[in-house]
Design a protein around this motif. Structure first.
Motif: not given
Length: 416
Positions: A255-265, A348-357
């Motif tokens: 999801x978008x938020x999971x990527x944007x808030x991802x941290x190096x740790x 949409x960006x979230x729609x790529x999850x549907x593309x993958x599925x």
């Protein structure tokens, strides 16, 4: 010799526990209480021969940069022969804006939100995020009303915000309308406005906007999976952090938020695994993402240009801040037209999850359970979930490697 200023660092502000006053210079102090846990900013000055003190706020609410900005304003008042405390009082009694009302509402309700991403979503959509200097970040949808008094906001103001996204981003628009309504309702309770709420749906906005079609889970306009490799090939020609973040999101099916808030740790490059903590997951459970080769390459590329102040993997222009919530959408808008779309006119960006599925179901032999686990969907009833202890990491690794290969072959062919 001139008095030294800006003595403190942001890290010292967070780690200092020694009780007492710690000078930043020229009258600005960090005051730490006897327990070493409560910290606040103070400005000491002399006026008419008397030593006086002005409180500038708690460290939890006022950053070092913002404290310095407030101290600068007080020094300017002294140079003009004015009392900084009177100037501060004038500002505190100035008319409250929608942006300030929104921040107050968020602060009052944030403890009741179980998922921290709700806080980021409210701040972003209402345009009340701040940068390191304490100024507004130009993101979100409500910049046009942010500096208006709640009493001055009209139905036309709300329509101007909602109309452009009402049909293209119906879920976002509906939530945004509700948030604006909540802010203005709270403002009315505080005596900051009178009359009907211009963002109210029933009996008001329902007559001005089409009734929103309720979407089922996952129904976001999605690029046809057969076109995704070609798009990824073109995406790799686009420079910038947002393009890299978007490709990473597609590769990881996150999801978008999971990527944007991802941290190096959260990244284990040796094991090629990204562990998203439960507080950022929709299901409030940790999610391990097996990283395919290209995703690892993107991380290493971003790591090479990483600023020492950055904790977020995909930082925005201001260090210590993630990319804005609209950054990947803007890249997709600029470069994602002309492709086949399922469920709408624009992908949409979230729609790529549907593309993958869809790709998994139509073009592979991987089991449904593996695909759903890759998307961090919770399958089965509570008993079945309790007995399914494994997250099928190695099976999902094979799936994500196959997705990576599918995108790479198509993207490489398109560039020839």
């Amino acid at each position: 010799m001139a008095r030294a200023i800006n003595r403190l660092t942001a890290r010292e502000v967070q780690t200092l526990k020694k009780p007492g006053r710690h000078a930043d210079g020229a009258g600005l102090y960090l005051s730490v209480d006897p327990t070493g846990t409560r910290k606040r900013w103070t400005f000491l000055f002399i006026l008419n021969g008397k030593r006086r003190e002005a409180g500038l706020g708690a460290v939890s609410e006022v950053s070092l940069a913002e404290a310095r900005r407030k101290a600068d304003a007080m020094r300017a008042a002294l140079r003009e022969g004015r009392d900084p405390l009177e100037v501060q009082a004038e500002k505190e009694t100035a008319p409250i804006t929608f942006g300030e009302a929104a921040l107050a509402y968020i602060e009052a309700h944030r403890s009741g939100w179980k998922n921290p991403k709700h806080l980021a979503q409210w701040r972003m959509t209402l345009s009340v995020q701040k940068d390191d200097d304490g100024g507004w970040r130009e993101t979100g949808y409500c910049t046009s009303i942010r500096d208006k008094r709640p009493a001055d906001i009209t139905t036309e103001d709300v329509l101007a915000i909602l109309s452009p996204i009402w049909t293209t981003k119906s879920e976002t628009a509906a939530r945004l309308r509700g948030r604006i309504e909540a802010i203005l309702d709270a403002a009315k309770v505080r005596g900051l406005r009178d009359g009907p709420n211009p963002a109210q749906w029933k009996g008001h906005m329902e007559h001005l906007l089409n009734k929103r079609k309720k979407l089922q889970r996952g129904h976001h306009p999605a690029m046809d999976y057969r076109d995704v490799p070609t798009f990824v090939g073109k995406l790799r020609l686009v420079r910038g952090m947002a393009a890299l973040a978007l490709e990473f999101t597609i590769l990881a099916a996150t999801r978008t938020s999971e990527t944007l808030l991802a941290r190096w740790g959260e990244i284990d490059l040796a094991e090629k695994v990204w562990t998203v903590p439960p507080e950022r997951m929709k299901g409030a459970r940790p999610h391990r993402v097996p990283l395919p080769a290209r995703a690892v390459d993107i991380l290493r590329l971003v790591g090479q240009i990483r600023h020492e102040a950055d904790d977020f993997i995909f930082p925005g222009q201001k260090h210590r801040q993630p990319l804005s919530g609209m950054s990947m959408e803007m890249v997709l808008r600029r470069h994602g037209s002309g492709y086949r779309v399922i469920g709408g006119d624009e992908p949409t960006v979230h729609g790529f999850r549907s593309s993958f599925r869809d790709w998994v179901g139509d073009a592979t032999e991987f089991q449904t359970e593996v695909a759903e686990a890759a998307l961090s969907h919770i399958e089965g009833d509570e008993t079945e979930q309790a007995y399914r202890r494994s997250d099928a990491l190695e099976k999902r690794r094979k799936l994500m490697d196959a997705w990576d290969t599918y995108l790479e072959v198509g993207a490489s062919a398109d560039r020839k």
